[in-house]
Design an enzyme around this catalytic site. Structure first.
Site, PDB file in Angstrom:
ATOM      1  N   ASN A  10       0.874  -1.177   0.000  1.00  0.00           N
ATOM      2  CA  ASN A  10       0.000   0.000   0.000  1.00  0.00           C
ATOM      3  C   ASN A  10       0.910   1.227   0.000  1.00  0.00           C
ATOM      4  O   ASN A  10       1.507   1.553   1.016  1.00  0.00           O
ATOM      5  CB  ASN A  10      -0.887  -0.051   1.257  1.00  0.00           C
ATOM      6  CG  ASN A  10      -1.707   1.217   1.444  1.00  0.00           C
ATOM      7  OD1 ASN A  10      -1.795   2.046   0.539  1.00  0.00           O
ATOM      8  ND2 ASN A  10      -2.302   1.356   2.620  1.00  0.00           N
ATOM      9  N   LYS A  12       0.157   4.260  -0.270  1.00  0.00           N
ATOM     10  CA  LYS A  12      -0.468   5.452   0.337  1.00  0.00           C
ATOM     11  C   LYS A  12      -0.222   6.670  -0.561  1.00  0.00           C
ATOM     12  O   LYS A  12      -0.082   6.512  -1.771  1.00  0.00           O
ATOM     13  CB  LYS A  12       0.041   5.650   1.770  1.00  0.00           C
ATOM     14  CG  LYS A  12      -0.143   4.386   2.611  1.00  0.00           C
ATOM     15  CD  LYS A  12       0.030   4.603   4.080  1.00  0.00           C
ATOM     16  CE  LYS A  12      -0.185   3.265   4.795  1.00  0.00           C
ATOM     17  NZ  LYS A  12      -0.132   3.400   6.254  1.00  0.00           N
ATOM     18  N   HIS A 100      -9.627   1.278   4.920  1.00  0.00           N
ATOM     19  CA  HIS A 100      -8.350   1.483   5.608  1.00  0.00           C
ATOM     20  C   HIS A 100      -8.578   2.462   6.762  1.00  0.00           C
ATOM     21  O   HIS A 100      -9.365   3.403   6.640  1.00  0.00           O
ATOM     22  CB  HIS A 100      -7.301   2.027   4.632  1.00  0.00           C
ATOM     23  CG  HIS A 100      -5.919   2.007   5.213  1.00  0.00           C
ATOM     24  ND1 HIS A 100      -5.493   2.958   6.109  1.00  0.00           N
ATOM     25  CD2 HIS A 100      -4.900   1.121   5.078  1.00  0.00           C
ATOM     26  CE1 HIS A 100      -4.252   2.664   6.491  1.00  0.00           C
ATOM     27  NE2 HIS A 100      -3.876   1.550   5.880  1.00  0.00           N
ATOM     28  N   GLU A 102      -6.952   4.874   7.783  1.00  0.00           N
ATOM     29  CA  GLU A 102      -6.721   6.284   7.440  1.00  0.00           C
ATOM     30  C   GLU A 102      -7.941   6.876   6.742  1.00  0.00           C
ATOM     31  O   GLU A 102      -8.260   8.050   6.920  1.00  0.00           O
ATOM     32  CB  GLU A 102      -5.444   6.405   6.580  1.00  0.00           C
ATOM     33  CG  GLU A 102      -4.199   6.156   7.433  1.00  0.00           C
ATOM     34  CD  GLU A 102      -3.014   5.567   6.697  1.00  0.00           C
ATOM     35  OE1 GLU A 102      -2.983   5.592   5.452  1.00  0.00           O
ATOM     36  OE2 GLU A 102      -2.096   5.055   7.386  1.00  0.00           O
ATOM     37  N   GLU A 172      -5.454  -4.806  10.672  1.00  0.00           N
ATOM     38  CA  GLU A 172      -4.419  -3.789  10.880  1.00  0.00           C
ATOM     39  C   GLU A 172      -4.671  -3.035  12.173  1.00  0.00           C
ATOM     40  O   GLU A 172      -5.437  -2.048  12.182  1.00  0.00           O
ATOM     41  CB  GLU A 172      -4.422  -2.795   9.712  1.00  0.00           C
ATOM     42  CG  GLU A 172      -4.134  -3.422   8.367  1.00  0.00           C
ATOM     43  CD  GLU A 172      -3.560  -2.404   7.398  1.00  0.00           C
ATOM     44  OE1 GLU A 172      -2.447  -2.613   6.925  1.00  0.00           O
ATOM     45  OE2 GLU A 172      -4.230  -1.376   7.147  1.00  0.00           O
ATOM     46  N   GLY A 178       2.488   2.323  10.760  1.00  0.00           N
ATOM     47  CA  GLY A 178       3.434   3.417  10.588  1.00  0.00           C
ATOM     48  C   GLY A 178       4.187   3.792  11.855  1.00  0.00           C
ATOM     49  O   GLY A 178       4.848   4.829  11.903  1.00  0.00           O
ATOM     50  N   SER A 218       3.356  -2.075  10.324  1.00  0.00           N
ATOM     51  CA  SER A 218       4.816  -2.125  10.507  1.00  0.00           C
ATOM     52  C   SER A 218       5.425  -3.484  10.145  1.00  0.00           C
ATOM     53  O   SER A 218       6.356  -3.943  10.803  1.00  0.00           O
ATOM     54  CB  SER A 218       5.190  -1.735  11.941  1.00  0.00           C
ATOM     55  OG  SER A 218       4.810  -0.393  12.188  1.00  0.00           O
TER      56      SER A 218
HETATM   57  P1  PGA Z   1       2.814   0.346   7.628  1.00  0.00           P
HETATM   58  O1  PGA Z   1       1.356   0.553   6.989  1.00  0.00           O
HETATM   59  O2  PGA Z   1       3.359  -0.945   7.081  1.00  0.00           O
HETATM   60  O3  PGA Z   1       3.596   1.540   7.190  1.00  0.00           O
HETATM   61  O4  PGA Z   1       2.618   0.272   9.111  1.00  0.00           O
HETATM   62  C1  PGA Z   1       0.471  -0.525   6.821  1.00  0.00           C
HETATM   63  C2  PGA Z   1      -0.855  -0.045   6.268  1.00  0.00           C
HETATM   64  O5  PGA Z   1      -1.364   0.988   6.713  1.00  0.00           O
HETATM   65  O6  PGA Z   1      -1.437  -0.685   5.365  1.00  0.00           O
END
Ligand code: PGA
Length: 257
Positions: A10, A12, A100, A102, A172, A178, A218
């Site tokens: 992803n 983003k 997601h 976000e 997640e 992140g 992560s």
């Molecule tokens: P990350 O993001 O691996 O940077 O923690 C995962 C995600 O939000 O899909």
């Protein structure tokens, strides 16, 4: 039959067109000599503006599939700023990430909207990657399992068992996204088993056994082998570590069965 793992990147809101092309080239090069039969399904999700050039770059590469990071459920019309599923299909997109955290947090997307998107994606013959996960506060309050179960039940409402089977779910934990704080693999596996039980309640246990459920938050080259060794983790949704071809390829290699 064993569930085929998926490693999805992803991206983003990163990478303009030339950066997206460069990263795609690096991924194609990295998987070129790997045996397709043992590889996980590999999925990359660039920003909307990079989907077309990346899809052109992927022509002739049967090891990497294209995903978008979002869509709108209506087929067309006066919905300024939105993109329909057919428009994505036109660019060889086969997966769509929905729900997601976000999107839920910053764009106020709710379970009802995510359900409408899931239904429309499946009707179009594409695969939704439905995200779920708890906040740190919810985890500390001890409501992780009930919260996630409610997200999944609502996301899958009105979807036939045959279509539930085609969905991909990504667990997640929001506090792990992140932050560099990966969720303990055994705990991630436990929550994913709970998700599978919820899917069984919705669509029956035979279907639930076939649904791919990924872990995200992560994920790094150093964590993937232990994550993939868990009974119910069927792959990873990778953010930060998918932005460099080298680390994404290391993660893919860690998921080879
Ligand atoms: P990350 O993001 O691996 O940077 O923690 C995962 C995600 O939000 O899909």
């Amino acid at each position: 039959m064993a569930r085929k793992p998926i490693i999805a990147g992803n991206w983003k809101m990163h990478n303009n067109v030339s950066e997206s092309i460069e990263l795609t080239k690096g991924i194609i090069k990295g998987v070129k000599d790997l045996d397709k039969n043992t590889l996980p399904e590999i999925v990359i999700a660039p920003v909307f503006t990079s989907l077309y050039p990346v899809s052109k770059e992927l022509e002739g590469c049967d090891k990497v599939s294209l995903s978008s990071q979002n869509c709108y459920f209506e087929p067309k019309g006066a919905f300024t700023g939105e993109i329909s599923i057919d428009m994505l299909k036109d660019l060889n997109v086969s997966y769509i990430i929905i729900g997601h955290s976000e999107r839920r947090q910053y764009f106020k997307e709710d379970d009802e909207l995510i359900n409408k998107k899931a239904i429309a994606i499946l009707e179009a013959g594409l695969t939704p990657i439905i995200c779920c996960g708890e906040t740190l506060e919810q985890r500390e309050m001890g409501v992780t399992d009930s919260h996630i179960s409610s997200q999944i039940v609502k996301a899958l409402e009105g979807i036939s068992p045959e279509n539930v089977e085609k969905t991909v779910i990504a667990y997640e934990p929001i506090w792990a996204i992140g932050t560099g704080k990966t969720c303990d693999s055994k705990e991630a596996n436990r929550v994913i088993q709970q998700i599978r039980k919820t899917v069984a309640q919705v669509a029956g246990s035979a279907i639930a056994e076939k649904v791919r459920i990924l872990y995200g938050g992560s994920v790094k080259p150093a964590t993937i082998v232990e994550q993939m060794a868990q009974s119910d983790i069927d792959g990873a949704l990778v953010g930060g570590a998918s932005l460099q071809a080298e680390s994404f390829i290391e993660i893919i290699k860690g998921a080879i069965k």
